[in-house]
Enzyme design. Structure first.
Site, PDB file in Angstrom:
ATOM      1  N   HIS A   8      30.863  -3.680-113.300  1.00 38.86           N
ATOM      2  CA  HIS A   8      31.850  -4.575-113.097  1.00 38.86           C
ATOM      3  C   HIS A   8      32.960  -4.730-114.030  1.00 38.86           C
ATOM      4  O   HIS A   8      33.705  -5.610-113.886  1.00 38.86           O
ATOM      5  CB  HIS A   8      31.373  -5.856-112.615  1.00 38.86           C
ATOM      6  N   LYS A  34      42.107 -18.133-110.927  1.00 40.10           N
ATOM      7  CA  LYS A  34      41.330 -17.208-111.243  1.00 40.10           C
ATOM      8  C   LYS A  34      40.568 -17.790-112.530  1.00 40.10           C
ATOM      9  O   LYS A  34      41.127 -18.531-113.170  1.00 40.10           O
ATOM     10  CB  LYS A  34      41.541 -15.885-111.480  1.00 40.10           C
ATOM     11  N   ARG A  35      39.513 -17.413-113.010  1.00 38.38           N
ATOM     12  CA  ARG A  35      39.124 -17.668-114.372  1.00 38.38           C
ATOM     13  C   ARG A  35      40.013 -17.385-115.538  1.00 38.38           C
ATOM     14  O   ARG A  35      40.905 -16.519-115.296  1.00 38.38           O
ATOM     15  CB  ARG A  35      37.793 -16.923-114.534  1.00 38.38           C
ATOM     16  N   LYS A  79      43.423 -11.527-118.474  1.00 41.26           N
ATOM     17  CA  LYS A  79      44.018 -11.888-117.020  1.00 41.26           C
ATOM     18  C   LYS A  79      45.574 -12.263-117.463  1.00 41.26           C
ATOM     19  O   LYS A  79      46.457 -12.266-116.433  1.00 41.26           O
ATOM     20  CB  LYS A  79      43.285 -13.018-116.345  1.00 41.26           C
ATOM     21  N   THR A  99      39.654  -9.602-106.688  1.00 37.13           N
ATOM     22  CA  THR A  99      39.473 -10.006-105.120  1.00 37.13           C
ATOM     23  C   THR A  99      40.270 -10.922-104.730  1.00 37.13           C
ATOM     24  O   THR A  99      40.620 -11.030-103.529  1.00 37.13           O
ATOM     25  CB  THR A  99      37.990 -10.286-104.851  1.00 37.13           C
ATOM     26  N   LYS A 141      42.701 -11.657-101.055  1.00 33.42           N
ATOM     27  CA  LYS A 141      42.758 -12.591-100.177  1.00 33.42           C
ATOM     28  C   LYS A 141      44.050 -13.314-100.273  1.00 33.42           C
ATOM     29  O   LYS A 141      44.446 -13.950 -99.071  1.00 33.42           O
ATOM     30  CB  LYS A 141      41.935 -13.920-101.081  1.00 33.42           C
TER      31      LYS A 141
END
Ligand SMILES: *Cc1c(COP(=O)(O)O)cnc(C)c1O
Length: 859
Positions: free
Chosen positions: A377, A568-569, A574, A676, A680
């Protein structure tokens, strides 16, 4: 001991179709069952029922309607030989169960009507559910989507994990900073689980090993543990979409073993015994709130081993119940490792086979290697799990010996295959010999698995070329890709009922079962009337979210502004802070030219930072500090709003994804394995601005390059720039807008003049900038300008939005699960026939309870 009294099915009962009527699906029956549960289960008169009583009563009503299918599923699986998937995951981020079960049962509207007939609002009842937050983010949520798809595709499967008493912490924002509190999700009880004490198992920890020769002259090893804990399974039903299949999510809780405490008791040390009990139960107390980092904490290794050991014993029990030998384990079970967290299972299965069942090493290794498959992952080296040898040997002395043995045999193979290549041996070894010696869990996972997969095309390629290059060169055929997906049941049908109604009216409801069918929506992108209705749906969703934001933060936002969303985290890779740099650039433009043409936007952020990850917490403070300035500046606040919505979780996600106009997927290329959230958003009609990273690339290919806003360096350019010697200051010096933005931060403009607050942030960016924000800044800001233009053209935007949903079929987790089933697990669907409750006989189609799907179970 006397046999316990058993409830026996009498001949009279077997002709009683009580189960049909008691758990029928009509509104009137739901209503009656609900009132019964308020009275008999909650012990309340209807007039005195609290919100939680109403939720519990409805949850029990729905659970009753799952039980017949659940038992029928178990009976079906027990009596047939097909392979079963065991999905091993340290995290399952399920989100609330009630609404999802109503959707999958097909009784959402009936339940709403039944509640309305009692003057109750279904949405208020659903809102009472405390979600089981047994995961950090994407990885745990993937496991949850996979459980939904496995059941919907009628594939025999068990999810195995840990029943943490405290899930992911609750986040609040105080003075602009994250504050954590415990997640007491079990405080009102959990109506979805059934404790199965009779299947409890024992797990050993610590101690030492003894080597001896048994009476038949065989060399044997005995593990003498320092302590033993009990693992007790708690089962929750996982219902598929409009099928009879109800699979099981089996989560293990640690309890003290009585046998162990007994001696302490006898010495009269009652409190000491209680203390030991508490210590044992600490094992499953709390979920580690790390995301993409590895800490090497003792309790975490114990947790991992505990749930894997429980699950493998459970599988061996099921195997023997079917009368099958342990050496057929790999024929009965396809064990999927969700990341390396359960990879210790490889050594544990070897131990069970060799030590406990006397299977010879080569055969045991054959069984093990054909049972396991491993999903990687991450591309971040700091996230690859390694355990200090000393710690590992202290907790799992026998497993360390087994790992040495696996390693010795493996390295013999490598030595011959790659003659003279000593450095390859050190890289492939299960033991990292650098510095403090470590056990490399990724190497173990690869070695003990028949298949290794990445979670997006780019990720799988970088895995082969970089992170797991040596493993790839050893066994190229083991590698494959399965791009992630998300379930359209939770993420469209449940989260976005307005869109669901509109789409179903246009193309029927087959898309909920088979998301490829949503492509039939494409022609509607050119239908002006449909576009207006699409717009209305989205506007209503935005109004709902605006209300939620106001209730939770006090900030008033305008549903007509563009909702630009990043949830998101919180993590440097990110790059939430890149989005903030863009906001500051817009702010600076308005301040420099009050008439600047700026499309009104609402920037919505949400996400948790690991409690020990100081930089990520500073990023949250950065968002909230910029929000403070922007939202209170009279010149700006009608055009830009910035909101940090606290405690982002599945429940909030269900309200946020359907209300977003713009989806921010802006990780540095080569860092996000898949993502993911991106899927969505796209399914729900948001447009994506994103880097060429993870599944964004495949999303862009699916939706069309004209309907996706790409920016920034691609993975190859990132490597090249790093290799050439990246100097972030160059970008600062050559781009006046970027310089203005950084200078504002540097001068303390967003920290009331205190330049020290964000010093680690801007100094980090100017000096090292490991995630290359400054390199991507100009491209990002420019791309955002294009986004603004597109948003200004309502027809164009709604067209893009419809096409985004219409072309997102590939990102259903059903497609992902089909790929795993065909290429990795080699499992087939096993449709379930409903059994009659009393007699245990298969029920005829005409007798099936209303809403039973027995007509679909042919053979
Ligand atoms: C989908 C989801 C995630 C993963 O989001 P990414 O954007 O892929 O990182 C994390 N948390 C929750 C609650 C989610 O629903």
């Amino acid at each position: 001991m006397n046999e316990p009294t058993r409830l026996r099915a009498t001949p009279a009962a077997s002709t009683d179709h009580g189960d049909d009527t008691r758990t029928a699906m009509s509104g009137a029956t739901i209503r009656r069952a609900f009132l019964d549960h308020v009275f008999y289960t909650q012990g309340k008169l209807p007039g005195h029922a609290s919100g939680n009583d109403l939720y519990q009563a409805l949850a029990h009503t729905v659970r009753d309607r799952l039980v017949q299918r659940w038992i029928s599923t178990a009976e079906t699986y027990q009596s047939q030989p097909s392979r079963t998937v065991a999905y091993l995951s340290a995290e399952f981020l399920m989100g609330p169960h009630l609404g999802n079960n109503l959707v999958n049962l097909g009784i959402f509207d009936d339940a709403r009507a039944a509640m309305a007939s009692l003057d109750l609002d279904l949405d208020e009842i659903l809102a009472q559910e405390v979600e089981p937050g047994l995961g950090n983010g994407g990885l745990g949520r993937l496991a949850a989507c996979f459980m939904d798809s496995l059941a919907s595709l009628e594939i025999p499967a068990l999810g195995y994990g840990i029943r943490y008493e405290y899930g992911i912490f609750q986040q609040s924002i105080i003075d602009g900073m994250q504050v954590e509190s415990t997640d007491t999700w079990l405080r009102n009880g959990n109506p979805w689980e059934i404790q199965r004490s009779e299947w409890a198992v024992q797990v050993r920890l610590g101690g030492h090993t003894e080597h001896y020769t048994d009476d038949r002259g065989h060399y044997r090893v005995r593990w003498v543990p320092a302590k033993t804990v009990h693992g007790v399974p708690f089962d929750s039903p996982i219902l598929g979409y409009q099928v009879n299949t109800v699979n099981t999510l089996r989560l293990w809780r640690a309890e003290a073993t009585e046998a162990f405490d007994f001696h302490t008791f006898n010495r009269g040390d009652y409190l000491g015994a209680v203390n030991k009990k508490v210590t044992s139960e600490n094992l499953t107390k709390v979920l580690y709130p790390n995301d993409e980092t590895q800490q090497g904490k003792e309790l975490r290794l114990e947790q991992q081993y505990f749930f894997v050991a429980c699950s493998l014993q459970d599988m061996l029990r099921l195997l023997s119940k079917q009368g099958l030998p342990v050496t057929s384990f790999h024929e009965k079970f396809a064990v999927q490792l969700n990341d390396t967290h359960p990879a210790i299972g490889i050594a544990e299965l070897m131990r069970l086979l060799v030590d406990d069942h006397g299977v010879a090493w080569p055969e045991a290794w054959h069984v093990t290697r054909h049972a396991f498959a491993y999903t990687n992952h991450t591309l971040l080296p700091e996230a690859l799990e390694q355990w200090p040898l000393e710690l590992f040997g202290r907790i799992l002395p026998r497993h360390l010996e087994i790992i040495y043995e696996i390693n010795a045999r493996f390295l013999d193979e490598v030595r011959i295959r790659f003659y003279g290549d000593e450095s390859r041996l050190t890289r492939l070894s299960l033991i990292n010999e650098h510095g403090q010696r470590n056990v490399r869990m990724a190497n173990l996972a690869c070695l003990g698995s028949h298949t290794i997969n990445g979670v997006a095309e780019l990720h799988s390629r970088l895995m082969r070329e970089d992170v797991l290059k040596d493993v790839y060169e050893m066994w190229p055929d083991k590698f494959t890709n399965v791009t992630n997906g998300v379930t359209p049941r939770r993420w469209i049908a449940l989260s976005n009922p307005r869109m669901t109604r509109l789409v179903t009216e246009a193309i029927g409801d087959g898309w909920i079962r088979d998301l490829d069918q949503i492509r039939a929506l494409e022609p509607y992108a050119d239908d002006a009337a449909f576009r207006e209705r699409w717009y209305d749906v989205r506007r209503e969703n935005k109004r709902d979210l605006a209300k939620l934001v106001r209730e939770n933060t006090g900030v008033v936002i305008d549903p007509d502004s563009m909702f630009d969303v990043m949830v998101k985290r919180i993590h440097e890779y990110k790059r939430q802070h890149l989005a903030v740099l863009h906001i500051i650039a817009l702010y600076h433009r308005i301040k420099s030219d009050p008439h600047a043409d700026i499309t009104p936007r609402t920037f919505l952020f949400g996400g948790k930072a690991a409690p020990g990850y100081h930089y990520a917490k500073l990023m949250i403070r950065f968002v909230t500090s910029v929000a403070d300035v922007v939202n209170n500046d009279p010149q700006v606040r009608d055009r830009l709003k910035v909101v940090f919505l606290p405690n982002f979780n599945v429940t909030y996600g269900q309200r946020i994804y359907p209300a977003a106009d713009l989806s921010e997927q802006i990780s540095l290329a080569g860092k996000e394995a898949s993502g993911t959230g991106n899927m969505k958003f796209a399914m729900n009609g948001a447009i994506t601005i994103g880097t060429m990273d993870g599944a964004n690339i495949e999303l862009r290919d699916a939706i069309g390059a004209d309907f996706f806003f790409p920016f920034g360096l691609n993975a190859a350019e990132v490597y090249a720039l790093k290799a050439a010697g990246y100097r972030p200051a160059t970008f600062y010096e050559s781009n006046p807008e970027l310089r203005a933005v950084i200078d504002l931060i540097q001068h303390g403009f967003f920290s009331k003049g205190d330049a020290a607050v964000f010093r680690p942030l801007f100094e980090g960016l100017l000096q090292h900038d490991p995630y290359m924000l400054l390199a991507d800044f100009a491209s990002y800001v420019h791309c955002q300008q294009d986004v603004s233009h597109a948003y200004g053209d309502r027809t164009r935007w709604q067209r893009m939005s419809i096409l985004s949903s219409a072309r997102s079929g590939r990102f259903s987790s059903d497609r992902a699960i089909r790929e795993y089933a065909d290429r990795i697990w080699r499992v087939e669907p096993v449709p379930v026939c409903l059994l009659h409750r009393a007699s245990g006989q298969v029920q005829g189609a005409q007798q099936a309870g209303e809403g039973g799907f027995s007509e679909r179970c042919g053979s």
